[in-house]
Scaffold this motif. Structure first.
Motif, short mmCIF file in Angstrom:
data_model
loop_
_atom_site.label_atom_id
_atom_site.label_comp_id
_atom_site.label_asym_id
_atom_site.label_seq_id
_atom_site.Cartn_x
_atom_site.Cartn_y
_atom_site.Cartn_z
N THR A 75 0.85 -1.19 0.00
CA THR A 75 0.00 0.00 0.00
C THR A 75 0.88 1.24 0.00
O THR A 75 2.03 1.21 0.47
CB THR A 75 -0.91 0.03 1.24
N ASP A 76 0.35 2.33 -0.49
CA ASP A 76 1.07 3.59 -0.58
C ASP A 76 1.11 4.24 0.81
O ASP A 76 0.07 4.63 1.35
CB ASP A 76 0.38 4.51 -1.58
N LYS A 77 2.31 4.35 1.38
CA LYS A 77 2.43 4.89 2.74
C LYS A 77 2.21 6.41 2.80
O LYS A 77 2.20 6.98 3.88
CB LYS A 77 3.81 4.53 3.32
N PHE A 78 2.04 7.04 1.66
CA PHE A 78 1.68 8.45 1.67
C PHE A 78 0.30 8.64 2.30
O PHE A 78 -0.01 9.70 2.83
CB PHE A 78 1.70 9.02 0.25
N HIS A 79 -0.52 7.59 2.23
CA HIS A 79 -1.87 7.65 2.79
C HIS A 79 -1.95 6.94 4.14
O HIS A 79 -3.05 6.76 4.67
CB HIS A 79 -2.87 7.02 1.82
N ALA A 80 -0.82 6.56 4.71
CA ALA A 80 -0.82 5.82 5.97
C ALA A 80 -1.02 6.76 7.15
O ALA A 80 -0.90 7.98 7.05
CB ALA A 80 0.49 5.06 6.13
N ASP A 81 -1.32 6.16 8.31
CA ASP A 81 -1.43 6.93 9.54
C ASP A 81 -0.12 7.66 9.83
O ASP A 81 -0.11 8.81 10.26
CB ASP A 81 -1.78 5.98 10.70
N GLU A 82 1.01 6.98 9.57
CA GLU A 82 2.33 7.59 9.67
C GLU A 82 2.73 8.04 8.26
O GLU A 82 3.46 7.36 7.55
CB GLU A 82 3.33 6.58 10.24
N LYS A 83 2.25 9.20 7.86
CA LYS A 83 2.38 9.69 6.49
C LYS A 83 3.84 9.85 6.11
O LYS A 83 4.62 10.44 6.87
CB LYS A 83 1.66 11.03 6.38
N ARG A 84 4.22 9.34 4.92
CA ARG A 84 5.64 9.37 4.54
C ARG A 84 5.81 9.25 3.03
O ARG A 84 4.90 8.80 2.33
CB ARG A 84 6.38 8.23 5.25
N LEU A 85 7.00 9.62 2.60
CA LEU A 85 7.44 9.38 1.24
C LEU A 85 8.47 8.26 1.28
O LEU A 85 9.25 8.16 2.23
CB LEU A 85 8.07 10.63 0.65
N GLY A 86 8.52 7.45 0.22
CA GLY A 86 9.53 6.39 0.15
C GLY A 86 8.96 5.04 0.55
O GLY A 86 7.75 4.84 0.63
N GLY A 87 9.86 4.10 0.80
CA GLY A 87 9.47 2.75 1.18
C GLY A 87 10.69 1.94 1.57
O GLY A 87 11.82 2.40 1.47
N LYS A 88 10.44 0.74 2.02
CA LYS A 88 11.52 -0.10 2.56
C LYS A 88 12.49 -0.54 1.45
O LYS A 88 12.10 -0.76 0.31
CB LYS A 88 10.94 -1.31 3.26
N ARG A 89 13.75 -0.67 1.86
CA ARG A 89 14.80 -1.21 1.00
C ARG A 89 15.59 -2.24 1.80
O ARG A 89 15.64 -2.19 3.03
CB ARG A 89 15.75 -0.12 0.53
N ALA A 90 16.19 -3.18 1.10
CA ALA A 90 17.07 -4.14 1.75
C ALA A 90 18.51 -3.66 1.60
O ALA A 90 19.01 -3.52 0.48
CB ALA A 90 16.91 -5.53 1.14
N LEU A 91 19.17 -3.37 2.71
CA LEU A 91 20.57 -2.94 2.70
C LEU A 91 21.47 -4.15 2.51
O LEU A 91 21.28 -5.18 3.16
CB LEU A 91 20.90 -2.24 4.03
N MET A 92 22.45 -4.03 1.61
CA MET A 92 23.41 -5.10 1.35
C MET A 92 24.82 -4.53 1.47
O MET A 92 25.12 -3.50 0.85
CB MET A 92 23.20 -5.71 -0.03
N CYS A 93 25.65 -5.19 2.25
CA CYS A 93 27.03 -4.75 2.44
C CYS A 93 27.96 -5.95 2.28
O CYS A 93 27.70 -7.02 2.80
CB CYS A 93 27.23 -4.15 3.83
N GLU A 94 29.04 -5.72 1.55
CA GLU A 94 30.07 -6.75 1.41
C GLU A 94 31.18 -6.46 2.40
O GLU A 94 31.79 -5.39 2.37
CB GLU A 94 30.62 -6.77 -0.01
N VAL A 95 31.43 -7.41 3.31
CA VAL A 95 32.45 -7.24 4.34
C VAL A 95 33.53 -8.30 4.16
O VAL A 95 33.31 -9.36 3.58
CB VAL A 95 31.84 -7.32 5.76
N ALA A 96 34.73 -7.98 4.66
CA ALA A 96 35.88 -8.88 4.50
C ALA A 96 35.98 -9.82 5.70
O ALA A 96 35.83 -9.41 6.85
CB ALA A 96 37.16 -8.06 4.37
N THR A 97 36.24 -11.09 5.42
CA THR A 97 36.52 -12.09 6.45
C THR A 97 37.77 -12.86 6.04
O THR A 97 38.26 -12.72 4.91
CB THR A 97 35.35 -13.07 6.63
N ASP A 98 38.29 -13.68 6.94
CA ASP A 98 39.49 -14.44 6.61
C ASP A 98 39.21 -15.54 5.59
O ASP A 98 40.13 -16.11 5.01
CB ASP A 98 40.14 -15.03 7.86
N ASN A 99 37.93 -15.82 5.32
CA ASN A 99 37.54 -16.78 4.28
C ASN A 99 37.07 -16.09 3.00
O ASN A 99 36.48 -16.73 2.14
CB ASN A 99 36.43 -17.69 4.80
#
Length: 249
Positions: free
Chosen positions: A194-218
């Motif tokens: 649903t469009d959150k512009f019309h939500a009780d907590e009025k807002r622009l935008g929407g959820k995104r999945a953050l992806m980060c590449e980190v270094a390990t010993d493997n």
């Protein structure tokens, strides 16, 4: 005009930021009065026709697709041991001091290599206009990457309207706190039911999945921080997860 920019690459539904070019980047804007104006508009179609919105749309999109980070702190590539990760929906960070204390002192949580935080505010009156990921990272001696989701056009949800503190930056998203070296950062936009512009907590935008590449010993590891739509059914949430998995692959 004159605001610092991060090198951002945009593809359909996918945005990446070059964190190796700049070890720190602050996501900021001057949209305050414009956001107040947008908050008085009732319908999305009226917003799309609004002259001020059309004028400020590039800046709105820049912030909604934006990242903030500080990777200047010490990093460590642990050898010969398992990585420890904590995931926590901290509910805007309204109790950020207690969150920081628990992450620093609890025997099961202290010393985590990766801390994945959902519902994180920057410049929201309900959290005292604190930059929540920054203060937590400083408190724990970690680096951080913040992924913005939304620009809030309200003080918060139904139970968060009595605090009486105006928003400064009005940003809400997710953050990864890490002691591991970070080389690549991106985010995939998740379809909204649903469009959150019309939500009780009025807002622009929407959820995104953050992806980060980190270094390990493997070798490098991709860390993904999703926040699926809590108001959607299993089929819609599965579609969101499918996008995330496709992007990881």
């Amino acid at each position: 005009a004159g605001r610092p920019r991060a090198k951002v690459t945009r593809m359909k539904g996918w945005v990446t930021a070059d964190v190796e070019a700049r070890s720190r980047f602050d996501l900021t804007h001057d949209l305050g009065s414009a956001l107040d104006h947008f908050s008085q508009i009732r319908r999305r179609r009226e917003l799309n026709r609004d002259a001020l919105y059309r004028q400020r749309r590039p800046e709105v999109d820049r912030v909604l697709e934006g990242f903030e980070w500080d990777l200047r702190g010490p990093t460590d590539v642990p050898t010969g041991r398992e990585l420890r990760a904590v995931a926590w929906n901290i509910e805007r960070g309204k109790q950020w001091e207690g969150v920081g204390q628990l992450l620093r002192e609890h025997p099961e949580l202290e010393g985590a290599d990766l801390i994945l935080l959902n519902e994180v505010d920057i410049g929201m009156g309900r959290t005292g206009n604190v930059n929540v990921p920054r203060v937590l990272a400083e408190k724990l001696g970690l680096n951080y990457i913040y992924c913005n989701y939304e620009l809030l056009l309200s003080p918060g949800d139904y139970f968060e309207r009595a605090h009486g503190v105006p928003n400064s930056l009005s940003m809400h998203g997710a953050a990864l706190l890490t002691r591991l070296p970070t080389s690549r950062v991106g985010a995939v936009t998740l379809p909204e039911l649903t469009d959150k512009f019309h939500a009780d907590e009025k807002r622009l935008g929407g959820k995104r999945a953050l992806m980060c590449e980190v270094a390990t010993d493997n070798g490098p590891v991709t860390v993904v921080l999703p926040h699926l739509d809590p108001f959607a059914g299993p089929r819609h949430r599965a579609a969101q997860m499918r996008l995330i998995v496709d992007r990881v692959e």
